[in-house]
Design a protein around this motif. Structure first.
Motif, PDB file in Angstrom:
ATOM      1  N   GLY A  12      -4.976  -4.810  64.100  1.00 38.62           N
ATOM      2  CA  GLY A  12      -5.811  -3.648  64.373  1.00 38.62           C
ATOM      3  C   GLY A  12      -6.331  -3.035  63.088  1.00 38.62           C
ATOM      4  N   TRP A  13      -5.447  -2.916  62.127  1.00 40.80           N
ATOM      5  CA  TRP A  13      -5.827  -2.344  60.833  1.00 40.80           C
ATOM      6  C   TRP A  13      -6.864  -3.227  60.139  1.00 40.80           C
ATOM      7  N   LEU A  14      -6.662  -4.563  60.200  1.00 36.96           N
ATOM      8  CA  LEU A  14      -7.618  -5.485  59.580  1.00 36.96           C
ATOM      9  C   LEU A  14      -9.000  -5.360  60.220  1.00 36.96           C
ATOM     10  N   ASN A  15      -9.025  -5.316  61.568  1.00 33.35           N
ATOM     11  CA  ASN A  15     -10.309  -5.178  62.259  1.00 33.35           C
ATOM     12  C   ASN A  15     -11.006  -3.887  61.858  1.00 33.35           C
ATOM     13  N   PHE A  16     -10.199  -2.833  61.793  1.00 33.62           N
ATOM     14  CA  PHE A  16     -10.741  -1.526  61.411  1.00 33.62           C
ATOM     15  C   PHE A  16     -11.393  -1.603  60.031  1.00 33.62           C
ATOM     16  N   ARG A  17     -10.695  -2.266  59.109  1.00 39.04           N
ATOM     17  CA  ARG A  17     -11.159  -2.323  57.729  1.00 39.04           C
ATOM     18  C   ARG A  17     -12.361  -3.252  57.576  1.00 39.04           C
ATOM     19  N   ARG A  18     -12.284  -4.401  58.278  1.00 39.69           N
ATOM     20  CA  ARG A  18     -13.350  -5.384  58.077  1.00 39.69           C
ATOM     21  C   ARG A  18     -14.653  -4.961  58.743  1.00 39.69           C
ATOM     22  N   ASN A  19     -14.549  -4.271  59.849  1.00 41.95           N
ATOM     23  CA  ASN A  19     -15.770  -3.780  60.499  1.00 41.95           C
ATOM     24  C   ASN A  19     -15.999  -2.343  60.074  1.00 41.95           C
ATOM     25  N   ASN A 204     -19.378  -5.678  71.967  1.00 38.59           N
ATOM     26  CA  ASN A 204     -19.729  -6.489  70.810  1.00 38.59           C
ATOM     27  C   ASN A 204     -18.702  -7.590  70.546  1.00 38.59           C
ATOM     28  N   GLU A 205     -17.468  -7.340  70.956  1.00 42.30           N
ATOM     29  CA  GLU A 205     -16.366  -8.269  70.678  1.00 42.30           C
ATOM     30  C   GLU A 205     -16.024  -9.123  71.889  1.00 42.30           C
ATOM     31  N   ARG A 206     -16.877  -9.076  72.926  1.00 39.84           N
ATOM     32  CA  ARG A 206     -16.490  -9.746  74.183  1.00 39.84           C
ATOM     33  C   ARG A 206     -16.266 -11.243  73.997  1.00 39.84           C
ATOM     34  N   ASP A 207     -17.082 -11.883  73.121  1.00 42.22           N
ATOM     35  CA  ASP A 207     -16.892 -13.323  72.908  1.00 42.22           C
ATOM     36  C   ASP A 207     -15.535 -13.598  72.273  1.00 42.22           C
ATOM     37  N   SER A 208     -15.195 -12.787  71.286  1.00 38.33           N
ATOM     38  CA  SER A 208     -13.896 -12.974  70.632  1.00 38.33           C
ATOM     39  C   SER A 208     -12.755 -12.795  71.627  1.00 38.33           C
ATOM     40  N   ILE A 209     -12.921 -11.829  72.506  1.00 33.99           N
ATOM     41  CA  ILE A 209     -11.866 -11.584  73.497  1.00 33.99           C
ATOM     42  C   ILE A 209     -11.697 -12.806  74.387  1.00 33.99           C
ATOM     43  N   ALA A 210     -12.843 -13.401  74.806  1.00 38.05           N
ATOM     44  CA  ALA A 210     -12.776 -14.597  75.650  1.00 38.05           C
ATOM     45  C   ALA A 210     -12.108 -15.744  74.894  1.00 38.05           C
ATOM     46  N   ILE A 211     -12.440 -15.885  73.619  1.00 34.56           N
ATOM     47  CA  ILE A 211     -11.840 -16.967  72.821  1.00 34.56           C
ATOM     48  C   ILE A 211     -10.324 -16.781  72.749  1.00 34.56           C
TER      49      ILE A 211
ATOM     50  N   LEU B  90     -14.704 -20.169  67.052  1.00 38.69           N
ATOM     51  CA  LEU B  90     -13.794 -19.537  66.083  1.00 38.69           C
ATOM     52  C   LEU B  90     -13.992 -18.025  66.168  1.00 38.69           C
ATOM     53  N   LEU B  91     -12.955 -17.287  65.813  1.00 40.71           N
ATOM     54  CA  LEU B  91     -13.078 -15.824  65.821  1.00 40.71           C
ATOM     55  C   LEU B  91     -13.811 -15.389  64.560  1.00 40.71           C
ATOM     56  N   PRO B  92     -14.996 -14.794  64.700  1.00 41.63           N
ATOM     57  CA  PRO B  92     -15.833 -14.523  63.527  1.00 41.63           C
ATOM     58  C   PRO B  92     -15.233 -13.489  62.572  1.00 41.63           C
ATOM     59  N   SER B  93     -14.375 -12.634  63.077  1.00 39.74           N
ATOM     60  CA  SER B  93     -13.859 -11.590  62.182  1.00 39.74           C
ATOM     61  C   SER B  93     -12.554 -12.003  61.502  1.00 39.74           C
ATOM     62  N   LYS B  94     -12.115 -13.250  61.754  1.00 38.51           N
ATOM     63  CA  LYS B  94     -10.918 -13.727  61.066  1.00 38.51           C
ATOM     64  C   LYS B  94     -11.297 -14.901  60.176  1.00 38.51           C
ATOM     65  N   ASN B  95     -10.601 -15.047  59.062  1.00 38.61           N
ATOM     66  CA  ASN B  95     -10.879 -16.191  58.203  1.00 38.61           C
ATOM     67  C   ASN B  95     -10.194 -17.441  58.758  1.00 38.61           C
ATOM     68  N   LYS B 129      -9.150 -26.094  50.869  1.00 38.33           N
ATOM     69  CA  LYS B 129      -9.812 -25.223  49.884  1.00 38.33           C
ATOM     70  C   LYS B 129     -10.611 -24.097  50.536  1.00 38.33           C
ATOM     71  N   LYS B 130     -10.596 -24.052  51.848  1.00 33.62           N
ATOM     72  CA  LYS B 130     -11.427 -23.049  52.542  1.00 33.62           C
ATOM     73  C   LYS B 130     -10.568 -22.081  53.343  1.00 33.62           C
ATOM     74  N   LEU B 131      -9.301 -21.946  52.958  1.00 29.03           N
ATOM     75  CA  LEU B 131      -8.366 -21.133  53.721  1.00 29.03           C
ATOM     76  C   LEU B 131      -8.886 -19.728  54.001  1.00 29.03           C
ATOM     77  N   TYR B 132      -9.494 -19.115  52.995  1.00 24.07           N
ATOM     78  CA  TYR B 132      -9.843 -17.703  53.135  1.00 24.07           C
ATOM     79  C   TYR B 132     -11.325 -17.472  53.370  1.00 24.07           C
ATOM     80  N   ASN B 133     -12.034 -18.566  53.730  1.00 21.67           N
ATOM     81  CA  ASN B 133     -13.434 -18.385  54.087  1.00 21.67           C
ATOM     82  C   ASN B 133     -13.537 -17.953  55.552  1.00 21.67           C
ATOM     83  N   PHE B 134     -14.597 -17.207  55.831  1.00 21.32           N
ATOM     84  CA  PHE B 134     -14.850 -16.813  57.216  1.00 21.32           C
ATOM     85  C   PHE B 134     -15.723 -17.877  57.883  1.00 21.32           C
ATOM     86  N   PRO B 135     -15.690 -17.981  59.207  1.00 17.53           N
ATOM     87  CA  PRO B 135     -16.459 -19.017  59.903  1.00 17.53           C
ATOM     88  C   PRO B 135     -17.927 -19.042  59.493  1.00 17.53           C
TER      89      PRO B 135
END
Lengths: 302, 226
Positions: A12-19, A204-211, B90-95, B129-135
């Motif tokens: 949750g914290w990561l999502n908050f920070r990254r977005n 906005n995150e619906r695809d991620s939720i499905a994944i 892949l989850l776009p917000s995760k590396n 070598k791409k561990l921390y790259n995002f999709p």
């Protein structure tokens, strides 16, 4: 269980920070909603203060006939003090009244001169009565008019100002009620807007939720981080609204005091800081988390 | 291990996706599902991970009827199957690392195990070598290898791949196919849906051919028929 919880919070914290831009936008909307609530506190404080100041200014004076012996008047005074609704009763003798009158008009030679001309004190002895509640003045006035006090009374000020006083109380009552109603409506709208922002963010995150569902994540594992994110947004917005409120109070407290004498905004905020902070943070965190929880429901069906 | 018995899937408005399809997959098999698009390959895979429910017939994963799983049992089933999609998912917000680790986190694996396994499987697919790259920072081939790593990291009993090479060029296609062969040789069932004739013919493994929702051939060392 514990490891899941810590992963959910971390995610949750990561999502908050990254977005961070999305978070900032959501925080702004939450901030507005919470600021409305904080403003409500201040508004209710101000209206209560104004109403109380007005009520404080109201009293009734009863004037006694010229030849009333002082012990009779003191007797009425002590009987009035037996009423638990009565706050204070001040006795002003004829001599005192004259002194005050002279003092007040000492720059007016004409009045001074005409007083000199009189052999006798033209002023009457009186009792100034203050009650806790404005509504009890009517009862007090009725008591004074009845025997045995009634025969001694020359006039009661309340009767003369009755309409004015009553109108004043209708107005202050209405101000308080209108403040509460407008406040509730405003907070409701603000919360709807805030909830909608969360809904958009989750849409906005619906695809991620499905994944996440498709790779075998349980519902709480998906929901959790969004709830945490919502709570973080609510918390940040609450802190922000407190800061802005404090800044505004510092900047405008003196001016407000000049405008409405005796209204100590800063003092009010200081004494109620914990309460307001608790309500703001509690409301923000609860509403943020709950919004996410409700908004995500539709997307967990994969 | 996997049993389809007279399975039909009919979508609303009488759109028939599968009609009376029956087959059986033994442990360690490598099965290709082939057919034109719309033949029913994806439907079979969706039924297998309980993304869809059959209209009639029954589907068993070992002794569990997966056609009628309760909602909370679906996630448990999916943890036993690795899935690779044509559009990677892949989850776009995760590396890359987090995408792969996610599956293990979902299963409640120890942090220590995650730290060991994730780099290992990413090395297997050549993404060390791409561990921390995002999709969004990866090429198509890299994305699919990351997705493959995610599908493998929890050592599933079955790996399901739906047109995994559909969006890839020639070289990357063979990267992926070779990885699938390698994974299969390590003991995992592989079910590959594809319409790539060349892949199927070179694999020389079991081929199930579908046409308009019906199973028209099932051969042990099959070729691309249509």
């Amino acid at each position: 269980m514990f490891i899941n919880l810590s992963r959910i919070i971390k995610s949750g914290w990561l999502n908050f920070r990254r977005n961070i831009w999305l978070s900032t936008a959501t925080i702004s909307v939450f901030f507005l909603a919470l600021f409305v609530v904080a403003a409500l506190f201040v508004l209710s404080f101000a209206t209560t203060h104004i109403a109380r100041t007005l009520e404080d200014k109201v009293d009734i004076s009863v004037y006694f006939a010229e030849d009333t012996p002082e012990y009779n008047i003191l007797d009425v005074q002590s009987r009035l003090l037996d009423f638990k609704e009565v706050k204070s009763v001040e006795y002003v003798s004829r001599v005192d009244a004259l002194e005050t009158f002279k003092e007040r008009h000492r720059d007016n030679p004409l009045i001074q001169a005409s007083l000199e001309e009189l052999d006798e004190n033209p002023l009457l002895a009186s009792l100034n009565i203050k009650a806790y509640e404005a509504s009890t003045y009517e009862v007090i006035a009725q008591f004074l008019e009845r025997a045995p006090a009634g025969s001694l009374v020359e006039k009661i000020d309340y009767r003369e100002n009755k309409e004015l006083i009553e109108r004043l109380f209708t107005i202050t009552g209405n101000i308080k009620r209108a403040g509460v109603i407008v406040g509730i409506i405003l907070s409701f709208i603000a919360m709807l807007v805030a909830f909608n922002t969360v809904r958009l963010a989750i849409y906005n995150e619906r695809d991620s939720i499905a994944i996440m569902r498709l790779v075998g994540a349980g519902n709480w594992f998906i929901r959790g981080p969004f709830v945490v994110q919502g709570m973080l947004v609510g918390f940040a917005a609450a802190v922000l609204s407190m800061l802005v409120l404090a800044a505004l109070a510092f900047a405008f407290s003196e001016r407000v005091d000049a405008f409405i004498p005796g209204l100590n905004l800063l003092g009010y905020l200081k004494t109620n800081a914990l309460l307001i902070m608790g309500v703001e943070v509690g409301l923000g965190v609860l509403f943020g988390g709950l919004s996410s929880l409700v908004a995500i429901r539709n997307y967990l069906k994969v | 291990m996997i049993y389809f018995k007279k399975v039909s899937k009919i979508y609303p408005h009488d759109s028939v996706a599968l009609k009376d399809v029956s087959f059986e997959i033994e442990p360690h098999e490598f099965v290709s599902l082939v057919g034109r698009s719309g033949a029913g390959k994806s439907t079979i895979l969706k039924l297998l991970i309980a993304e869809e429910r059959p209209t009639s017939g029954s589907i068993f994963f070992e002794n569990q009827d997966i056609g009628f799983l309760a909602f909370h049992q679906i996630s448990k089933l999916r943890r036993r199957i690795g899935v690779v999609f044509q559009d990677f998912k892949l989850l776009p917000s995760k590396n890359v690392y987090e995408n792969v680790a996610f599956v293990l986190e979902v299963m409640g694996a120890e942090s220590k195990q995650i730290k060991e396994d994730v780099p290992q499987v990413l090395k297997l697919v050549g993404l060390e070598k791409k561990l921390y790259n995002f999709p969004s920072e990866l090429s198509g081939g890299e994305k699919q290898r990351a997705a493959l790593a995610r599908a493998l990291v929890h050592r599933p009993e079955v790996l399901v791949a739906d047109e995994p090479t559909g969006n890839l060029d020639y070289v990357h296609t063979w990267d992926i196919v070779n990885l699938l062969i390698k994974i299969n040789s390590l003991g995992t069932n592989v079910v590959l849906a594809t319409h790539d004739k060349e892949i199927v013919n070179k694999l020389k493994r079991r081929v199930i051919t579908l046409e308009e929702g019906r199973l028209i051939s099932d051969e042990k060392k099959g070729k691309y028929l249509i």
